[in-house]
Each structure stands twice: as structure tokens, then as C-alpha cells.
Scaffold this active site. Structure first.
Site, PDB file in Angstrom:
ATOM      1  N   GLU A   1      -8.525  41.851  78.520  1.00 21.86           N
ATOM      2  CA  GLU A   1      -9.573  42.676  79.120  1.00 21.86           C
ATOM      3  C   GLU A   1      -9.368  44.170  78.866  1.00 21.86           C
ATOM      4  OE1 GLU A   1      -9.915  41.446  83.177  1.00 21.86           O
ATOM      5  OE2 GLU A   1     -10.502  39.414  82.625  1.00 21.86           O
TER       6      GLU A   1
ATOM      7  N   GLU B   1      -9.044  40.831  95.369  1.00 22.51           N
ATOM      8  CA  GLU B   1      -9.737  39.613  94.943  1.00 22.51           C
ATOM      9  C   GLU B   1      -8.754  38.445  94.915  1.00 22.51           C
ATOM     10  OE1 GLU B   1     -11.523  37.978  90.724  1.00 22.51           O
ATOM     11  OE2 GLU B   1     -11.681  40.115  91.162  1.00 22.51           O
TER      12      GLU B   1
ATOM     13  N   ASP C   1     -13.407  34.909  94.479  1.00 17.57           N
ATOM     14  CA  ASP C   1     -13.816  34.524  93.120  1.00 17.57           C
ATOM     15  C   ASP C   1     -13.662  33.017  92.985  1.00 17.57           C
ATOM     16  OD1 ASP C   1     -14.283  34.159  90.428  1.00 17.57           O
ATOM     17  OD2 ASP C   1     -12.437  35.110  89.754  1.00 17.57           O
TER      18      ASP C   1
ATOM     19  N   LYS D   1     -20.132  35.779  88.901  1.00  9.18           N
ATOM     20  CA  LYS D   1     -19.949  35.486  87.474  1.00  9.18           C
ATOM     21  C   LYS D   1     -21.037  34.503  87.058  1.00  9.18           C
ATOM     22  CE  LYS D   1     -14.903  36.056  87.305  1.00  9.18           C
ATOM     23  NZ  LYS D   1     -13.607  35.341  87.286  1.00  9.18           N
TER      24      LYS D   1
ATOM     25  N   SER E   1     -12.810  36.922  81.047  1.00  8.27           N
ATOM     26  CA  SER E   1     -11.797  37.426  80.106  1.00  8.27           C
ATOM     27  C   SER E   1     -12.198  37.158  78.661  1.00  8.27           C
ATOM     28  CB  SER E   1     -10.429  36.817  80.411  1.00  8.27           C
ATOM     29  OG  SER E   1     -10.525  35.421  80.486  1.00  8.27           O
TER      30      SER E   1
ATOM     31  N   LYS F   1     -17.279  44.697  87.700  1.00 11.31           N
ATOM     32  CA  LYS F   1     -15.931  44.498  87.184  1.00 11.31           C
ATOM     33  C   LYS F   1     -16.083  44.035  85.739  1.00 11.31           C
ATOM     34  CE  LYS F   1     -11.964  41.530  87.880  1.00 11.31           C
ATOM     35  NZ  LYS F   1     -11.465  40.348  88.577  1.00 11.31           N
TER      36      LYS F   1
END
Length: 427
Positions: A205, A285, A312, A337, A367, A388
Site C-alpha cells: 500500500e 481499526e 472491517d 470496501k 491492498s 483510507k
């Protein structure tokens, strides 16, 4: 005019060199929407299924030809002629066609590609930016970026157990200023790590993956870089963590391989509370494992009033799991996501449910990314106030930041940078 006349799927490569799905949706008026689907490394057990071919002789089993075939065949057959504006109908048709609770037959990667491409095609038909098409006239809030500048866990080959150490430039007046702040800290950190003899190669990342022994050591480097870059930690810039605790939760305990320590559920909660007390950490997170429900409750009760606790793996962008978390007081924020759930409709439903319950929402990359910048538009469309999307290196990460710069410029005087208001602990 907005009837779907063609759907074209193809296999492309993501930022890790693995195959992923890209989809073009073509409308009757010639408008085209294109979307590429991301892929995660640390995935929650409850996520929608990413369909891989499993043929070891081709891309080591990671090919996505089956998903592409579904796009070009079954999904086009079902959606051809449908109005691209009917997003809910399009997504529901694909969900019903798949017929499984986790999109495992057709694949969430096939379904999501079509879902996002259809929305982008409809936006193009109206000559509207995606954020405006999805979010309407109220979409004008630029999100605070969570910039992942130190990597550990499964995102790096080092002893650090936590996956991400992030900076949040909450004190900046605009998104452009926030991005500049992050970039200056990123480059300052590189110099500090180099000076201390650490490797400055970047991970998946774009963050650095130095050989540091603990979270404290990583946080100390980040704090020093913030100050040396001319910013004030705790005012201009706050810190955020992604523990990805599921990855080191074994037999009911949290096993820190890098520190050679094992912490019980209560010790884990107290350890995170101690970090929040010693550093300007405003967001954590996955501080607990995805199925450690008692741990999540304990952590939320302990520091939920002063720190954003983001689910998450806990929620996987799923409204059923989110509703259960809200009801039982677990976490106070959700990571969004798109590929965890697999359609735009379900993604927007998760954001809406979170906001109605007083939870914050953070739009997120994976990622394994591509040059697709859809999530930048969705962050603005949903007014979620936080995004993010990695570090200040690698084109797959900066693509999202650059799109947000364009959106801010396009909005002009109407643009509003979320800043400290994005985080309840700072209001």
C-alpha cells in the site's frame, strides 16, 4: 438512451501482479462506464467470495477467467436491454441470479465490476461526474485521508504485528493542503528511517516496512516525522491504527509474534487504551478479532467514547452484521470496501445504516488495487468524511488522491474539507 447494449469483461492485473476483473458497460447512446475490481490480502471470513479459477498452471491458480465468462455471458444475458439508471434493479437481478448468500457462484468480483461500471455509464450518459450522479447536489465533502505510512502484519515482512500505522491531517483547511501535509511527513519519515539504518522500500500500500520491534517503535518514528516536517501531532495531524487483530488471534488470545507476547482479550483492550492515552490516536481499526464479540464490546466500552473504533473484518460492509454490531454496542464505525459486499446498492445501504445509527463510515481501498479511482467519487458521494487509500507512493494509491484533488477543484467554493468534524472524538 441509457439502455445497456453491451457488457464486456476482461482479465487485467492488479497492483500485486495478480489477475482481477475489469468491466465495460456500453449504453444505447454510446456512453461507456469502466470499473476494475480490487482484491484484499487480509480478508474477513465473512466477505463476499472473490471467484478465482484455481488452475495452478495459469497465474498460479489466481486467474479470473470464470468470473470474466460470467460477465460476458450470464450477466450480459440477464441485464442486456435494462436501463443503467435502475441501479437497484440491476444489482438485485445479479444477486438473485447468483443465488448464494456470499455471491460465490458467479463471484463478487464479476458482480461488482458490472455494478460499478453500470453506474459510471449512467453518469457518463448524463455527462455528470460519478460523485454527483450517486450523491446528488449535497455531495461536496472532501474526506480526511488515512495515510498508511508504516506497514506491518501481512502487508510487510517485518516483526510489527499491527498492519497499518496511519496519519490523518485533520487540521488542514483543504484536501489539497491535507495531501501536501501527508506527502511532506511521508518523505520526512523516509529520511528519518534511512538515517536510522532502516530499509525504505515500500509495501503493498506504499508505506514503509522497517524492521521495528513493536507498535511503540513505529509510532515514535511517525511522531518524530510529523514534528520534523513542521506539523503538530495531536492538532494538525492525528494518528490511526489498523491492528488487523484477526490475523494474530489464536486459541482465544492475541499472539504478538514480533514482541513475543500473548495478550488475553482484556489485556488487548487495555493495551490499546494505553496506546490511545500515550499517543494522539483517534481511530483504531479491527482492534479485536472478527469473531471476538465479547472483546469488541469490552474495547468499545473502554475507549469508544474517545476513539473511533472501526469494524472491517467485523462488519465486512454487510448490513446484517452491522445491524448486529449496532444493537450490541460493538465498535462505532464501519470500514466500507465495495468488494467485501459486491454491489454498489449494498455498499450505499451500509453507509446509510451506519450514519443513521450515529456510526462513522470510512471509504476504503484494498491492498490489491488498480488505477480505478471509483472509491474517491464514492467517498464524496456518501459524505462519509474519511477515506483510507494507502500511502503517498504507488500510482494505484495516488490515483485516488489525484481524483479527489480534481473533485475539490471542480467543486470550487462549494468544496468542504471534513477536517476534525469527521471524527466524533475531535468535535
Amino acid at each position: 438512451m441509457t439502455a445497456i447494449v453491451d457488457i464486456i469483461g476482461r482479465e487485467i492485473l492488479d497492483s500485486r501482479g495478480n489477475p482481477t476483473v475489469e468491466v465495460d458497460v456500453v449504453l444505447e447512446d454510446g456512453s461507456v462506464g469502466r470499473a476494475a475490481v480490487p482484491s484484499g490480502a487480509s480478508t474477513g471470513a465473512h466477505e463476499a467470495v472473490e471467484l478465482r479459477d484455481g488452475d495452478k498452471a495459469r497465474y498460479l491458480g489466481k486467474g479470473v477467467q470464470k468470473a470474466v465468462e460470467a460477465v460476458n455471458g450470464e450477466l450480459f444475458d440477464a441485464l442486456g436491454g435494462m436501463d443503467a439508471e435502475q441501479q437497484v434493479q440491476i444489482d438485485q437481478t445479479m444477486i438473485e441470479l447468483d443465488g448464494t448468500p456470499n455471491k460465490g457462484r458467479i463471484g463478487a468480483n464479476a458482480i461488482l465490476g458490472v455494478s460499478l461500471a453500470a453506474a459510471k455509464a449512467a453518469a457518463a450518459s448524463y455527462d455528470m461526474p460519478l460523485y454527483r450522479y450517486v450523491g446528488g447536489t449535497s455531495a461536496r465533502t472532501l474526506p480526511v485521508p488515512m495515510m498508511n505510512i508504516v506497514n506491518g502484519g501481512v502487508h510487510a515482512d517485518n516483526p510489527i504485528d499491527f498492519q497499518e500505522f496511519m496519519i490523518m491531517p485533520v487540521g488542514a483547511p483543504t484536501f489539497a493542503d491535507a495531501l501536501r501535509c501527508g506527502s511532506e511527513i511521508f518523505h520526512t519519515l523516509k529520511g528519518e528511517l534511512k538515517k536510522a539504518g532502516h530499509n525504505t522500500n515500500v509495501g503493498d500500500e506504499g508505506g514503509f516496512a522497517p524492521n521495528l520491534p513493536s507498535a511503540d517503535a513505529a509510532l515514535d518514528f511517525v511522531m518524530a516525522a510529523i514534528g520534523k516536517a513542521g506539523y503538530k501531532a495531536g492538532d494538525d495531524v492525528m494518528l490511526a491504527l489498523d491492528c488487523a487483530a484477526t490475523e494474530f488471534f489464536k486459541d482465544g488470545a492475541y499472539v504478538y509474534g514480533g514482541e513475543n507476547k500473548t495478550r488475553s482479550r482484556s489485556e488487548q483492550a487495555k493495551y490499546l487504551a494505553d496506546l490511545v492515552a500515550r499517543y494522539p490516536i483517534v481511530s483504531i481499526e479491527d482492534g479485536m478479532s472478527e469473531d471476538d464479540m465479547d472483546g469488541w464490546k469490552e474495547l468499545t466500552d473502554l475507549i469508544g467514547s474517545k476513539c473511533q473504533l472501526v469494524g472491517d473484518d467485523l462488519f465486512v460492509t454487510n448490513v446484517t452484521r452491522l445491524a448486529d454490531g449496532i444493537k450490541n454496542g460493538r465498535a462505532n464505525s464501519i470500514l466500507i470496501k465495495v468488494n467485501q459486499i459486491g454491489t454498489l446498492t449494498e455498499t450505499l445501504a451500509a453507509v446509510e445504516m451506519a450514519h443513521k445509527a450515529g456510526y462513522t463510515a470510512v471509504m476504503s481501498h484494498r491492498s490489491g488495487e488498480t488505477e480505478d479511482s471509483t472509491i474517491a467519487d464514492l467517498a464524496v458521494a456518501t459524505n462519509c468524511g474519511q477515506i483510507k487509500t494507502g500511502s503517498l507512493a504507488r500510482a494505484d494509491r495516488t490515483a485516488k488522491y489525484n481524483q479527489l484533488l480534481r473533485i475539490e477543484q471542480e467543486l470550487g467554493a462549494h468544496a468542504h474539507y471534513a477536517g476534525k468534524a469527521a471524527l466524533k472524538a475531535l468535535r
